[in-house]
Design an enzyme around this catalytic site. Sequence first.
Site, PDB file in Angstrom:
ATOM      1  CG  PHE A   1      -2.034   0.854   1.292  1.00 33.58           C
ATOM      2  CD1 PHE A   1      -2.983   0.815   0.288  1.00 33.58           C
ATOM      3  CD2 PHE A   1      -2.222   1.734   2.354  1.00 33.58           C
ATOM      4  CE1 PHE A   1      -4.094   1.649   0.334  1.00 33.58           C
ATOM      5  CE2 PHE A   1      -3.335   2.565   2.407  1.00 33.58           C
ATOM      6  CZ  PHE A   1      -4.271   2.517   1.385  1.00 33.58           C
TER       7      PHE A   1
ATOM      8  CE1 TYR B   1     -10.321   1.531   6.575  1.00 31.26           C
ATOM      9  CE2 TYR B   1      -9.550   2.339   8.693  1.00 31.26           C
ATOM     10  CZ  TYR B   1      -9.383   2.212   7.326  1.00 31.26           C
ATOM     11  OH  TYR B   1      -8.286   2.769   6.734  1.00 31.26           O
ATOM     12  CE  LYS B   2      -8.598  -1.279   4.432  1.00 28.85           C
ATOM     13  NZ  LYS B   2      -7.144  -1.146   4.292  1.00 28.85           N
TER      14      LYS B   2
ATOM     15  CG  ASP C   1      -0.700  -3.101   6.722  1.00 30.75           C
ATOM     16  OD1 ASP C   1      -1.787  -3.617   7.066  1.00 30.75           O
ATOM     17  OD2 ASP C   1      -0.567  -1.890   6.478  1.00 30.75           O
TER      18      ASP C   1
ATOM     19  NE  ARG D   1      -9.750  -2.851  -3.726  1.00 32.08           N
ATOM     20  CZ  ARG D   1      -9.242  -2.336  -2.618  1.00 32.08           C
ATOM     21  NH1 ARG D   1      -8.066  -2.760  -2.172  1.00 32.08           N
ATOM     22  NH2 ARG D   1      -9.880  -1.426  -1.925  1.00 32.08           N
TER      23      ARG D   1
HETATM   24  C1  LIG Z   1      -6.523   0.089   4.539  1.00 25.90           C
HETATM   25  C2  LIG Z   1      -5.059   0.044   4.704  1.00 25.90           C
HETATM   26  C3  LIG Z   1      -4.401   0.991   5.478  1.00 25.90           C
HETATM   27  C4  LIG Z   1      -5.186   2.113   6.092  1.00 25.90           C
HETATM   28  O1  LIG Z   1      -4.415   2.943   6.862  1.00 25.90           O
HETATM   29  P1  LIG Z   1      -5.116   4.109   7.700  1.00 25.90           P
HETATM   30  O2  LIG Z   1      -4.028   4.676   8.485  1.00 25.90           O
HETATM   31  O3  LIG Z   1      -6.210   3.475   8.500  1.00 25.90           O
HETATM   32  O4  LIG Z   1      -5.706   5.063   6.716  1.00 25.90           O
HETATM   33  C5  LIG Z   1      -3.039   0.878   5.639  1.00 25.90           C
HETATM   34  N1  LIG Z   1      -2.340  -0.129   5.061  1.00 25.90           N
HETATM   35  C6  LIG Z   1      -2.956  -1.060   4.292  1.00 25.90           C
HETATM   36  C7  LIG Z   1      -2.159  -2.166   3.684  1.00 25.90           C
HETATM   37  C8  LIG Z   1      -4.319  -0.984   4.081  1.00 25.90           C
HETATM   38  O5  LIG Z   1      -4.926  -1.881   3.311  1.00 25.90           O
END
Ligand SMILES: *Cc1c(COP(=O)(O)O)cnc(C)c1O
Length: 424
Positions: free
Chosen positions: A130, A234-235, A209, A384
Amino acid sequence: MPTAIPTDKAYAWEQDAHDNLAPLRGEFVVDDPNLIYLDGNSLGRLCLRTANRTREVVEREWGQRLIRAWNEGWFDLPARIGAKIAQLIGAGAEEVVVADSTSVSLFKLAVAALDVQANRPTILTDDLNFPSDLYVLQGAADHLGNAQQVRILPSSDGIHGPSDALMAAIDENTALVALSLTTFKSAFTYDMAAITRKAHEHGALVLWDLSHAAGVLSLDLNAAGADLAVGCTYKYLNGGPGAPAFLFVRRGLQGKLRNPIPGWFGQHKPFDFDLVYRPAIGIGRFLTGTPPILSLAAMEPGIDLLLEARIDAVRAKSLQQTEYLISLWEQILAPLGFTLNSPRNGALRGSHVSLGHEDGLRIDRALIEEMQVLPDFRYPDNIRLGIAPLYTSFADIWEAVDRLRLVVTQRLFEKYPAKPPAVT
Ligand SMILES: *Cc1c(COP(=O)(O)O)cnc(C)c1O
């Protein structure tokens, strides 16, 4: 491969009828039965119990109990919810805490790890990570004076992570390996145990992560010997927009690492108001300031639901559903110009399936505007389709594929510009 899976709607209904997890859909707010929601990998649906719990924490705990509520459960909330998440990821109860965003948690753990590995110059990651994680890793290196460099290994096909190249690159110079366990575009999933083993052979640490893995993969961090991890709530944990992330630190490492943002909530005894910082013993030292209590309270019912469903059953259904979707893609959508941008091998795949198409962005618009399907879109051409087994039905998948087919065969996408809106 499952090319023999029938493409008729009756088959999907039959699968739903035999699905032990199907009743859990009734635990969620499904406001519009005609809306096909395939974005639970970005924002999980609202649980009915969460709506009730949120009302309770606002009206009774905040409204009536006021400051007293801190001693009636609020103070322990980051650790108590952390202990529940620990059960979902195969960690010890005292190895997980919930507090800040994923990005902030990642920064804390990256700096803490790089600090104890200061004599090693390399941070290894991949180009499927990400982008925010890459910014954070670079920021962590900058923070420590740039003695360590981020090396981004490229994926050969944009779908599979460079596992072999990573394994070969890990050596005595490696300070930290930092990867998304399940990558956000293709859902490619690394072998946590193998990479951790290799890293440990060379004295490197690994920071995972788990944002696209927690709540949908059968994880066992302790069995894999994992060092450090963060993950989004939140996912697939259905914690609600902006819900804070969890962080994991292996018990044996906790006393060796320093929180780079020391604050009173990570202090040994916050209410002594000592002028000198002494870190808490254990995972609590990675807290900083006052945790977001309303958001923490709101995430608990979603986690409870996953614990009730049992994560192995959730993973089994997720695999069955992504296989089903891929089979429908192969038989119905591939002839219409869609490519599979996720691993074909289920063992290497998380819980979303990315389909590419040269008109992907416009097809995505037409799905949302005219077809009551909510996927999301990631550049350059990925639609997706997220499978959240607690509430995604086989009928949802069949419908989504059917509506995708209609958008292309009836050329409904042609009136949309190829220019993206602000949030995709
Ligand atoms: C969704 C996601 C995030 C989100 O980070 P926030 O700090 O909550 O905005 C970070 N890393 C990955 C790999 C994600 O999929």
